[in-house]
Write a protein that holds these residues in place. Sequence first.
Motif, mmCIF file in Angstrom:
data_model
loop_
_atom_site.group_PDB
_atom_site.id
_atom_site.type_symbol
_atom_site.label_atom_id
_atom_site.label_comp_id
_atom_site.label_asym_id
_atom_site.label_seq_id
_atom_site.Cartn_x
_atom_site.Cartn_y
_atom_site.Cartn_z
ATOM 1 N N ASN A 125 0.955 -1.374 0.165
ATOM 2 C CA ASN A 125 -0.327 0.186 0.164
ATOM 3 C C ASN A 125 0.783 1.521 -0.275
ATOM 4 O O ASN A 125 0.462 2.179 -0.451
ATOM 5 N N HIS A 126 1.616 1.275 1.195
ATOM 6 C CA HIS A 126 2.622 2.718 0.609
ATOM 7 C C HIS A 126 3.484 2.808 -0.951
ATOM 8 O O HIS A 126 4.283 3.569 -1.017
ATOM 9 N N ASP A 127 3.859 1.834 -1.919
ATOM 10 C CA ASP A 127 4.424 1.906 -3.129
ATOM 11 C C ASP A 127 3.164 2.317 -4.446
ATOM 12 O O ASP A 127 3.751 2.816 -4.898
ATOM 13 N N MET A 128 2.007 2.390 -3.752
ATOM 14 C CA MET A 128 1.329 2.929 -5.001
ATOM 15 C C MET A 128 1.232 4.860 -4.847
ATOM 16 O O MET A 128 1.743 5.040 -3.095
ATOM 17 N N ASP A 129 1.368 5.075 -5.487
ATOM 18 C CA ASP A 129 1.166 6.411 -5.992
ATOM 19 C C ASP A 129 0.709 7.296 -4.669
ATOM 20 O O ASP A 129 0.618 8.930 -4.100
ATOM 21 N N ALA A 130 -0.971 7.213 -4.712
ATOM 22 C CA ALA A 130 -1.722 7.693 -3.279
ATOM 23 C C ALA A 130 -2.263 7.379 -2.318
ATOM 24 O O ALA A 130 -2.465 5.692 -2.257
ATOM 25 N N LEU A 131 -2.366 8.113 -1.643
ATOM 26 C CA LEU A 131 -3.516 7.396 -0.366
ATOM 27 C C LEU A 131 -4.680 8.704 -0.663
ATOM 28 O O LEU A 131 -4.172 9.719 0.174
ATOM 29 N N VAL A 154 -6.098 3.175 -1.440
ATOM 30 C CA VAL A 154 -4.937 3.611 -2.378
ATOM 31 C C VAL A 154 -4.605 3.671 -4.004
ATOM 32 O O VAL A 154 -5.655 2.954 -3.693
ATOM 33 N N GLY A 155 -4.121 4.085 -5.169
ATOM 34 C CA GLY A 155 -3.964 3.702 -5.567
ATOM 35 C C GLY A 155 -3.302 4.259 -6.538
ATOM 36 O O GLY A 155 -2.570 5.016 -6.543
ATOM 37 N N GLY A 156 -2.319 3.802 -7.968
ATOM 38 C CA GLY A 156 -1.952 4.211 -8.466
ATOM 39 C C GLY A 156 0.189 3.838 -8.740
ATOM 40 O O GLY A 156 -0.029 3.281 -7.346
ATOM 41 N N LEU A 157 -0.393 3.359 -9.750
ATOM 42 C CA LEU A 157 1.373 2.383 -10.251
ATOM 43 C C LEU A 157 2.435 2.900 -10.707
ATOM 44 O O LEU A 157 3.648 2.405 -10.763
#
Length: 427
Positions: free
Chosen positions: A155-161, A181-184
Amino acid sequence: MTIRRTLATCGFALLTMLSVPLAAAEGYRTGACGDFTVGVIPDTQNYVDYRHQKSAGFPFDAAEQYYRQMQWIGENARSAGGDIVFATHVGDIWQHYSVWMDPDHAARGFKWMSNGGSEVAMSPKVQTRAFEIPVAVQGFELIAGKLPFSVVPGNHDMDALWTDPAHPPKPETGAAGVRHVGGLRGFQSAFSDTSPFFAGQPWYVASHDGGADSAQVFTAGKCRFLHIALQYHAPDASLAWASGVVARFAGLPTIVSTHDYLGRDGKRHMKSNPRNSILDPRDNDPEMMWDEFISRHDQIFMVLSGHVGGQGFSIDTNRAGSRVYQVMADYQGRGQTAKEAGAEGKQIGDGWMRLMQFRLDGAQPSIRVRTYSTHYGKFASELPTYADWYKARDRQAALSDADYLKRDEFTIELTDFHRRFGAPGKP
């Protein structure tokens, strides 16, 4: 959920997502496997955190503990004379987010609001791309070319929280609100399927979503194994892709790594967890991943995960009546090295990682699970102060010292492994 529709209708199109031509997998064993080790790297986010470096006023560069872990794996790889044949990082490679909401979720109509509650959630950080991701890449460069490996986005490696405005924080009750979370793009900038780490590697056999999901085949002696890496709360499309990979490599003993899966109590996380709720109907929480993918494929015998501070282990029976061994470890909350340096209360990790020593050639196959600190140069069982240092930090203070140690040093008896995959002498 739409996974049943997805799995039922993908057909041949699902198989075209594989990154190499289709070919039927042979039996996994043509001779002795020999004893070998799989290295499991739990959450490294606190090593890589830009705040835990001398440049930010921290007493030492925590990144050096991360580098030492990766260097040690390379030094003990089979190619260097050791016995580690594969390494898997179970996610949360770095710490911070870089945008409020990723473009994909924004385009699909999701809304966001800011959310405090923790430094990580307060705002995106420019240091993520400028410092933390480059440090993460430098660590993997220490094992590149030395052994096959995998890395999954946590989850911390996603772009957005981001926080759903329909479920906002409630300071009066202490509720943090519902986050997602989202974005890679950040992850793909470091570990895409076309990165120098994986492009052209014969053991990197399939990928999906730009490398956020991936598959590797590694060997030990005359035995082959399949490993599937699934992104955080793997979406429907990821599970459909993974089912296609299993079909392609039918018969190979398969390990799955994903970030959030098991808790300290050995139970899979549910979507009811308010801090990790499933807002996106395409995503799957760990129980959904079990129901819709893991339990349906008999060749999956093990699942590895992190995310939750401490350790967890359980054995469940899949739909074919076979055992699936589920192992969780996450040492990011440990801070003895910080305490020794005068930064008591700071969470670092202290260099701890898991070593899983496979012994598959005997009548009773097994895995010896050990926990090793590359900082202290010792296994957990070799430190008399181990429980005193970490038991309370891992939220297991009620356990005896001996029972706590057993959560980090134990043996898994693979009681049905030969029945499922073939005994020695029977290719």
